[in-house]
Design a protein around this motif. Sequence first.
Motif, mmCIF file in Angstrom:
data_model
loop_
_atom_site.group_PDB
_atom_site.id
_atom_site.type_symbol
_atom_site.label_atom_id
_atom_site.label_comp_id
_atom_site.label_asym_id
_atom_site.label_seq_id
_atom_site.Cartn_x
_atom_site.Cartn_y
_atom_site.Cartn_z
ATOM 1 N N ILE A 1 6.667 11.866 -3.323
ATOM 2 C CA ILE A 1 6.569 10.477 -3.763
ATOM 3 C C ILE A 1 7.130 9.545 -2.699
ATOM 4 N N SER A 2 8.212 9.963 -2.055
ATOM 5 C CA SER A 2 8.782 9.166 -0.962
ATOM 6 C C SER A 2 7.787 9.041 0.189
ATOM 7 N N TRP A 3 7.073 10.122 0.500
ATOM 8 C CA TRP A 3 6.041 10.049 1.539
ATOM 9 C C TRP A 3 4.942 9.069 1.141
ATOM 10 N N LEU A 4 4.527 9.108 -0.130
ATOM 11 C CA LEU A 4 3.507 8.160 -0.595
ATOM 12 C C LEU A 4 3.980 6.724 -0.400
ATOM 13 N N HIS A 5 5.216 6.463 -0.762
ATOM 14 C CA HIS A 5 5.726 5.102 -0.672
ATOM 15 C C HIS A 5 6.166 4.748 0.739
ATOM 16 N N GLY A 6 6.050 5.696 1.667
ATOM 17 C CA GLY A 6 6.177 5.347 3.073
ATOM 18 C C GLY A 6 5.042 4.453 3.523
ATOM 19 N N SER A 7 3.936 4.474 2.778
ATOM 20 C CA SER A 7 2.832 3.536 2.990
ATOM 21 C C SER A 7 3.172 2.256 2.232
ATOM 22 N N ARG A 8 3.396 1.179 2.960
ATOM 23 C CA ARG A 8 3.954 -0.025 2.347
ATOM 24 C C ARG A 8 3.059 -0.610 1.263
ATOM 25 N N ARG A 9 1.762 -0.391 1.366
ATOM 26 C CA ARG A 9 0.859 -0.966 0.375
ATOM 27 C C ARG A 9 1.067 -0.351 -1.011
ATOM 28 N N LEU A 10 1.695 0.810 -1.068
ATOM 29 C CA LEU A 10 1.917 1.484 -2.344
ATOM 30 C C LEU A 10 3.280 1.182 -2.954
ATOM 31 N N ARG A 11 4.136 0.446 -2.243
ATOM 32 C CA ARG A 11 5.466 0.153 -2.781
ATOM 33 C C ARG A 11 5.418 -0.919 -3.854
ATOM 34 N N ILE A 12 4.463 -1.827 -3.751
ATOM 35 C CA ILE A 12 4.208 -2.846 -4.760
ATOM 36 C C ILE A 12 2.712 -2.825 -5.032
ATOM 37 N N ARG A 13 2.347 -2.921 -6.293
ATOM 38 C CA ARG A 13 0.928 -2.962 -6.614
ATOM 39 C C ARG A 13 0.427 -4.404 -6.489
ATOM 40 N N TRP A 14 -0.241 -4.693 -5.370
ATOM 41 C CA TRP A 14 -0.766 -6.030 -5.127
ATOM 42 C C TRP A 14 -2.134 -6.230 -5.764
ATOM 43 N N GLU A 15 -2.855 -5.140 -5.999
ATOM 44 C CA GLU A 15 -4.246 -5.230 -6.436
ATOM 45 C C GLU A 15 -4.341 -5.488 -7.935
ATOM 46 N N ARG A 16 -5.160 -6.446 -8.299
ATOM 47 C CA ARG A 16 -5.455 -6.643 -9.725
ATOM 48 C C ARG A 16 -6.307 -5.486 -10.234
ATOM 49 N N ARG A 17 -7.287 -5.073 -9.428
ATOM 50 C CA ARG A 17 -8.177 -3.985 -9.833
ATOM 51 C C ARG A 17 -7.477 -2.646 -9.661
ATOM 52 N N ASP A 18 -7.483 -1.851 -10.736
ATOM 53 C CA ASP A 18 -6.804 -0.561 -10.674
ATOM 54 C C ASP A 18 -7.515 0.412 -9.757
ATOM 55 N N ASP A 19 -8.851 0.310 -9.633
ATOM 56 C CA ASP A 19 -9.565 1.279 -8.797
ATOM 57 C C ASP A 19 -9.227 1.108 -7.326
ATOM 58 N N ILE A 20 -8.911 -0.117 -6.893
ATOM 59 C CA ILE A 20 -8.543 -0.324 -5.493
ATOM 60 C C ILE A 20 -7.162 0.272 -5.216
ATOM 61 N N HIS A 21 -6.228 0.071 -6.138
ATOM 62 C CA HIS A 21 -4.909 0.691 -5.945
ATOM 63 C C HIS A 21 -5.026 2.217 -5.990
ATOM 64 N N GLU A 22 -5.861 2.737 -6.889
ATOM 65 C CA GLU A 22 -6.079 4.182 -6.949
ATOM 66 C C GLU A 22 -6.722 4.696 -5.670
ATOM 67 N N ALA A 23 -7.575 3.875 -5.052
ATOM 68 C CA ALA A 23 -8.179 4.275 -3.782
ATOM 69 C C ALA A 23 -7.113 4.437 -2.699
ATOM 70 N N PHE A 24 -6.191 3.477 -2.616
ATOM 71 C CA PHE A 24 -5.086 3.604 -1.665
ATOM 72 C C PHE A 24 -4.240 4.839 -1.983
ATOM 73 N N LEU A 25 -3.999 5.079 -3.259
ATOM 74 C CA LEU A 25 -3.186 6.227 -3.665
ATOM 75 C C LEU A 25 -3.875 7.536 -3.282
ATOM 76 N N GLY A 26 -5.187 7.611 -3.508
ATOM 77 C CA GLY A 26 -5.935 8.814 -3.143
ATOM 78 C C GLY A 26 -5.989 9.029 -1.643
ATOM 79 N N LEU A 27 -6.173 7.939 -0.885
ATOM 80 C CA LEU A 27 -6.207 8.055 0.568
ATOM 81 C C LEU A 27 -4.855 8.514 1.109
ATOM 82 N N ALA A 28 -3.766 7.946 0.597
ATOM 83 C CA ALA A 28 -2.440 8.362 1.054
ATOM 84 C C ALA A 28 -2.177 9.829 0.719
#
Length: 272
Positions: free
Chosen positions: A232-259
């Motif tokens: 989880i710490s490695w995932l949140h090493g990607s700054r975009r995942l530390r705060i959910r900026w996206e209104r759309r859940d699929d875009i945040h899930e896309a970042f999560l899947g890519l990370a």
Amino acid sequence: MGKRQSRPWIVSDELWSLIEPLLPEAGPKLVEGRPRVPDRQALCGILFVLHTGIQWEYLPQELGFGSGMTCWRRLAAWNEAGVWDQLHAVLLKQLRSKNKLDWSRAVIDSSHVRAARPGPKNGPSPVDRARPGSKHHVITDAQGIPLAVSLTGGHRNDVTQLLPLIDKSPPVAGLVGRPRRRPNALLADRGYDHDKYRRLLRARGIRPEIAQRGQPHGSGLGIFRWVVARTISWLHGSRRLRIRWERRDDIHEAFLGLATCLITHRHVRRLR
């Protein structure tokens, strides 16, 4: 995991060779006369946003990424096509072919992230004064290699994602015999302490090792469960995942899947 490259948004030839065959065919151009930004450059732009946390509109086009909207559209389209799920399965297969997945146990946990705006799959966080937030749920093998991730609202109970994450873990081929997707045991903290789910795990052939509420600390499971906290710490090493900026859940899930794929790919690189 070794030293990270100074420009983690640069896509290596080896990683691109895995991703390119999975990308859907390009649709018609939206603006006539303007050349289409190559997929590899757009992916570099997506990775730049993932690693730096920069807003799409501020993506530096002088680096050759294309516009933020172009990269956003590619991320949405590739996620809808299941590119990150397919890539993750390919990477896990490479690990299993070298006997580098440890199925002796899986470990599950979650982490809260604050949501900057309302949207699907966020809710009042019980650990952040009921502010809007989401949860990242992660299941790993015994070494911390991610097997599956999911996104829910911050108010959802951890145990609700126990079975969905197990079922979301892809069947992993790579050795003679049937693909494997089930660990021998599942380790979890007290948030997953429900007899119903212990029974359901046993019905799937998985031995539950879940800390019990009301019992003193010191169950000994912590010496095995720390690997999921590291992931989880490695995932949140990607700054975009530390705060959910996206209104759309699929875009945040896309970042999560890519990370998740990037973390798994780092484990694959260690085989070389």
